[in-house]
Design a protein around this motif. Structure first.
Motif, short mmCIF file in Angstrom:
data_model
loop_
_atom_site.label_atom_id
_atom_site.label_comp_id
_atom_site.label_asym_id
_atom_site.label_seq_id
_atom_site.Cartn_x
_atom_site.Cartn_y
_atom_site.Cartn_z
N ALA A 537 0.84 -1.21 0.00
CA ALA A 537 0.00 0.00 0.00
C ALA A 537 0.86 1.25 0.00
CB ALA A 537 -0.91 -0.01 1.23
N ASP A 538 0.33 2.31 -0.56
CA ASP A 538 1.01 3.61 -0.55
C ASP A 538 0.90 4.23 0.84
OD1 ASP A 538 1.76 3.52 -3.23
OD2 ASP A 538 -0.17 4.36 -3.89
N TRP A 539 1.81 5.18 1.11
CA TRP A 539 1.72 5.93 2.35
C TRP A 539 0.52 6.86 2.32
CZ3 TRP A 539 4.60 4.46 6.26
CH2 TRP A 539 5.81 3.81 6.02
N PRO A 540 -0.20 6.99 3.43
CA PRO A 540 -1.31 7.95 3.47
C PRO A 540 -0.79 9.38 3.38
CG PRO A 540 -0.89 7.07 5.66
CD PRO A 540 -0.03 6.29 4.72
N LYS A 541 -1.65 10.28 2.93
CA LYS A 541 -1.26 11.69 2.81
C LYS A 541 -1.03 12.27 4.20
CE LYS A 541 -2.64 16.02 0.60
NZ LYS A 541 -1.33 16.15 -0.09
N MET A 542 0.00 13.10 4.33
CA MET A 542 0.35 13.68 5.63
C MET A 542 0.38 15.19 5.53
SD MET A 542 3.29 10.90 6.66
CE MET A 542 2.94 9.15 6.41
N SER A 543 -0.14 15.86 6.55
CA SER A 543 -0.30 17.31 6.50
C SER A 543 0.96 18.03 6.96
CB SER A 543 -1.48 17.74 7.38
OG SER A 543 -1.25 17.38 8.72
N THR A 544 1.07 19.28 6.59
CA THR A 544 2.20 20.10 6.99
C THR A 544 2.05 20.52 8.45
OG1 THR A 544 1.08 22.09 6.22
CG2 THR A 544 2.52 20.96 4.66
N LEU A 545 3.15 20.98 9.03
CA LEU A 545 3.13 21.42 10.42
C LEU A 545 2.30 22.69 10.56
CD1 LEU A 545 4.26 20.95 13.30
CD2 LEU A 545 6.17 22.45 12.67
N THR A 546 1.42 22.70 11.53
CA THR A 546 0.54 23.86 11.76
C THR A 546 1.21 24.88 12.68
OG1 THR A 546 -0.50 22.58 13.53
CG2 THR A 546 -1.59 22.59 11.38
N GLU A 547 0.62 26.04 12.77
CA GLU A 547 1.19 27.09 13.60
C GLU A 547 1.15 26.71 15.07
OE1 GLU A 547 3.22 30.18 14.82
OE2 GLU A 547 2.86 29.76 12.70
N ASP A 548 0.03 26.16 15.52
CA ASP A 548 -0.13 25.72 16.90
C ASP A 548 -0.46 24.24 16.92
OD1 ASP A 548 0.10 28.44 17.70
OD2 ASP A 548 -2.05 28.72 17.36
N MET A 549 -0.38 23.64 18.09
CA MET A 549 -0.59 22.21 18.18
C MET A 549 -1.20 21.84 19.52
SD MET A 549 2.34 19.31 17.65
CE MET A 549 2.60 19.86 15.96
N VAL A 550 -2.25 21.00 19.48
CA VAL A 550 -2.82 20.40 20.69
C VAL A 550 -2.56 18.90 20.63
CG1 VAL A 550 -4.94 19.88 21.95
CG2 VAL A 550 -4.61 22.15 20.98
N LEU A 551 -1.95 18.38 21.67
CA LEU A 551 -1.56 16.98 21.71
C LEU A 551 -2.18 16.29 22.91
CD1 LEU A 551 2.29 17.48 21.14
CD2 LEU A 551 0.59 16.91 19.40
N LYS A 552 -2.60 15.05 22.72
CA LYS A 552 -3.02 14.23 23.85
C LYS A 552 -1.97 13.17 24.09
CE LYS A 552 -6.63 11.33 25.84
NZ LYS A 552 -7.96 10.68 25.69
N VAL A 553 -1.55 13.04 25.34
CA VAL A 553 -0.60 12.00 25.70
C VAL A 553 -1.35 10.66 25.70
CG1 VAL A 553 1.06 11.20 27.42
CG2 VAL A 553 0.63 13.66 27.15
N VAL A 554 -0.91 9.73 24.87
CA VAL A 554 -1.63 8.46 24.75
C VAL A 554 -0.80 7.27 25.22
CG1 VAL A 554 -3.22 9.21 22.96
CG2 VAL A 554 -0.98 8.31 22.31
N SER A 555 0.44 7.50 25.62
CA SER A 555 1.23 6.44 26.24
C SER A 555 2.37 7.08 27.02
CB SER A 555 1.79 5.48 25.20
OG SER A 555 2.39 4.36 25.82
#
Length: 765
Positions: A537-555
């Motif tokens: 399979a091909d790699w899925p499309k990936m977005s560019t880095l945004t100005e701000d970022m909200v992250l959830k710690v999942v591990s």
């Protein structure tokens, strides 16, 4: 046996060591190229490593290297992803010799047709782009590269962490797939000039002490203190002449387990003979340090003092002499059980070794000699001499040997060594890397396997703690494995036996490869099509880095070191390495089974955002985090990246497999946060997949698992090369401000992160 210096040293005339503090009166020729160059800096240029790096550097200085390699290599759980990434980035042809071997998924026994489909893809890529294709069972990756591609003064890049050919005068580096993609696109391997540590060998080993014994003695001394981390190990000293080339190769390949960047050895007439035997005499040239060379550290190894060694579960650095283990069996095994249980973190599984004590001795269940470390000609003929005329018995103990290549196998047939193994009851198999990563000779539940392979991480023998299965591997040298087999499976150092080694001369038969290996280098046909199986399979499309970022710690992982095996398992995942989405389902499955589900939940928000929808509506849990973070800065959820992040103390030890990072990216991961990264190659993998390799000061963790983190202005911080990045954690309803850093990044690395991944960057998106 092995000692370390506390300072840098000067090596004079290849044999005299002068500590840096004692070198004030040392006369070093000045470097006329620069008046500001110190004598010490001049002496740095006297190492073999410096000169090889200089010859391959395309930059205008030696501080920030831009390396182009002479050749590359990948095996069949990495080359599909590499070619697919390069193809998506604009690949037209392989610009340098690129060897595609088939030694990891060569059993073709799991997942229907998909392993052989990968092989046909590899062959079609070699035909289309001009590569070298080594079919399954012909050779393990590093045996072929030693035999056919190494050369004194060359540099080789491989997508396998054990890419090491230093004993043959070749500086080789194992990296994640995207670094190979860069070379395929005509780009460079960009690193700061590494420090170089001398490994000074003295003395002569007991004939019953093998290369794995020497390697484990070194690893046990330098791994935990990081003495050679990301440095080059340069082997020098009078002891080298007392080792044949196969012995040197056996030590060299294990340098990966020290976390060094690469290795190089002084060469001599024995290396010259090796190239002559393999039909490539022009690849030899003498390599040695200059009359005065400076090293950033010194490892002294007295070969005559090395004893048979064993690395107990679950790391090659967990070393003891076999003599020491046998003398303190109960105490050591109980400590290994305690530490191992903590590392496994599998409450439903009981890791036990003390039940292997039988009549006061350690009784093992299996012996394996295989791969790039164990399957060499020298190891196997010595093991055959020990085993010849004996039987391994018809009880539980079993043993297999895997010659590293078909030419080695053929010579062992011709000189009768194979007959010795088979008559003793040992299974002789073809060239295959499976026993090193858990895909071959999987022992029974609760079993202990002794192996001359490269790693003994958890589940490297194929067990699955998540399914209540547990077995373990101890690393040993082929000679002591053979001695143990002769002694009915009771742990026995080879030095306990009286044996005469026959050392029959090796004859390399090149026709084995001439009749089977496909070589299209320089003759690719771009009109040919690639052959795709249904799992590729091909790699899925990936977005560019945004100005701000909200992250959830999942591990959240607080083990001292997290291996790539724990980030993405080896063994059972191999069949899915060509399918990014299917493979991602296995991410952290051994360490944190809830990770994939958590990451997918967060990804719903990002998927909605990229489609122009409302991320909060797609993932309602996000609402309270967005509300809290607006106290810091108004959040435009349409233009703020939303993703997951993991924390680990020191992630990325072990394999070069890029999937340890790409699986996180495929599942919506934007970053890792760590106190440090175990290897350069893992950090590079994160960067090449557009993930931020955040660092946080040890002991200052303001968040825990399932908390949210806000990183305002992250794009600007990357663009402007900010030293410190301000972030905010939402933990237990309160906001906590804290600092993150990214460490040193090259301009290309920053642009890759900004673009979202390497594919986007080179495609100009």
């Amino acid at each position: 046996m092995v000692t370390l210096s506390n300072t840098g040293v000067y090596l004079i005339d290849g044999h005299k060591i002068i500590p840096e503090d004692d070198a004030r009166e040392l006369t070093i020729p000045s470097d006329n190229t620069s008046k500001s160059t110190s004598a010490k800096e001049t002496a740095r240029k006297g190492t073999m490593a410096y000169r090889i790096l200089q010859q391959h550097n395309t930059a205008d200085n030696m501080d920030r290297l831009k390396i182009k390699f002479d050749a590359m290599t990948s095996h069949d759980i990495t080359y599909v992803g590499i070619v697919q990434t390069a193809r998506a980035s604009g690949l037209e042809k392989f610009p340098i010799p690129y060897v595609l071997t088939n030694c990891h998924n060569s059993l073709c026994a799991v997942g229907g047709t998909i392993n052989e489909d990968d092989h046909m893809f590899g062959l079609s890529a070699a035909k289309k782009y001009g590569g070298i294709y080594v079919p399954a069972h012909q050779a393990v990756i590093h045996s072929y590269m030693r035999e056919m591609m190494s050369g004194c003064g060359k540099m080789i890049l491989g997508s396998d962490s054990h890419t090491r050919y230093g004993a043959l005068g070749t500086m080789a580096i194992g990296e994640g797939g995207p670094e190979l993609v860069k070379q395929l696109l005509g780009k460079t391997y960009d690193i700061n000039c590494p420090e170089v540590v001398a490994v000074y060998l003295t003395g002569k080993p007991d004939p019953r002490v093998g290369p794995q014994d020497v390697a484990l003695a070194i690893i046990g001394t330098v791994f935990k203190n990081g003495y050679v981390k990301n440095k080059v190990m340069e082997f020098v000293g009078d002891g080298i002449k007392n080792l044949n080339v196969e012995y040197r190769n056996g030590i060299d390949v294990m340098t990966t387990e020290t976390t060094c960047l690469s290795s190089i050895w002084a060469t001599d007439e024995k290396v010259q003979e090796y190239f002559a035997v393999h039909g490539r005499p022009n690849e030899y040239k003498e390599l040695k340090p200059a009359d005065v060379a400076y090293y950033d550290g010194l490892i002294t190894v007295d070969l005559s003092a090395v004893k048979p060694m064993i690395a107990m579960p679950f790391h090659p650095s967990n070393t003891y002499t076999i003599e020491e283990l046998n003398a303190n069996l109960g105490d050591i095994l109980r400590e290994v059980e305690r530490v191992g249980a903590e590392q496994l973190d599998a409450p439903n599984v009981q890791f036990k070794l003390t039940d292997k004590i039988v009549n006061g001795k350690l009784k093992v269940d299996q012996g394996i000699i295989a791969g790039c470390a164990g399957g060499t000609y020298d190891n196997l003929i010595d093991a055959a001499d020990i085993i010849g005329g004996h039987s391994i018995g018809s009880d539980e103990f079993a043993m297999s040997v895997y010659p590293g290549s078909q030419p080695i196998y053929l010579e062992l047939v011709n000189n009768g060594s194979i007959a010795k193994f088979m008559e003793a009851g040992i299974s002789v198999k073809t060239a295959f890397c499976g026993p090193c990563f858990g895909a071959g000779d999987v022992p029974a539940n609760g079993a202990l396997s002794i192996r001359h392979t490269t790693r003994n991480f958890p589940s490297r023998e194929g067990s699955k703690p998540g399914n209540n299965q547990i077995a373990s591997v101890a690393l040993m040298d082929a000679r002591s494995i053979a001695a143990t087999a002769v002694n009915g499976g009771y742990l026995t150092p080879a030095t306990d036996l009286d044996v005469t080694f026959t050392k029959p001369v090796y004859h390399f038969n090149r026709t084995v490869y001439q009749n089977r290996v496909h070589d299209s280098y320089g003759k690719g046909n771009d009109l040919l099509d690639l052959k795709f199986g249904p799992n590729i399979a091909d790699w899925p499309k990936m977005s560019t880095l945004t100005e701000d970022m909200v992250l959830k710690v999942v591990s959240e992982i607080h083990d001292p070191v997290t291996t790539t095996d724990e980030l993405i398992p080896s063994g059972e995942t191999s069949s899915y390495r060509s399918n990014p989405l299917k493979l991602a389902e296995f991410a952290l499955s051994r360490k944190d089974p809830a990770y994939v589900g958590r990451a997918k939940e967060v990804q719903k928000a990002e998927t909605a955002r990229l489609a122009g929808g409302d991320p909060v509506a797609a993932f309602p849990e996000l609402a309270h985090a967005v509300k809290a973070f607006t106290e810091v800065k108004p959040i435009d959820t349409i233009n703020t990246g939303i993703g997951s992040v993991i924390f680990a103390v020191k992630p990325g030890d072990g394999s070069a497999r890029e999937q340890a990072a790409s699986c996180q990216k495929v599942l919506g991961g934007w970053a890792n946060i760590a106190n440090e990264y175990a290897t350069k190659r893992y950090r590079s993998n994160l960067i090449n997949w557009g993930m931020l390799p955040f660092l946080i000061e040890q002991g200052k963790l303001p968040f825990k698992n399932l908390d949210y983190i806000f990183v305002p202005g992250i794009r600007k911080a990357v663009e402007e090369k900010a030293d410190n990045i301000t972030a905010y954690a939402l933990s237990e309803g309160k906001l906590a401000k804290f600092n993150l850093t990214l460490g040193q990044l090259t301009d290309d690395e920053r642009n890759i992160i900004l673009s979202g991944c390497l594919i986007n960057y080179y495609r100009g998106e």
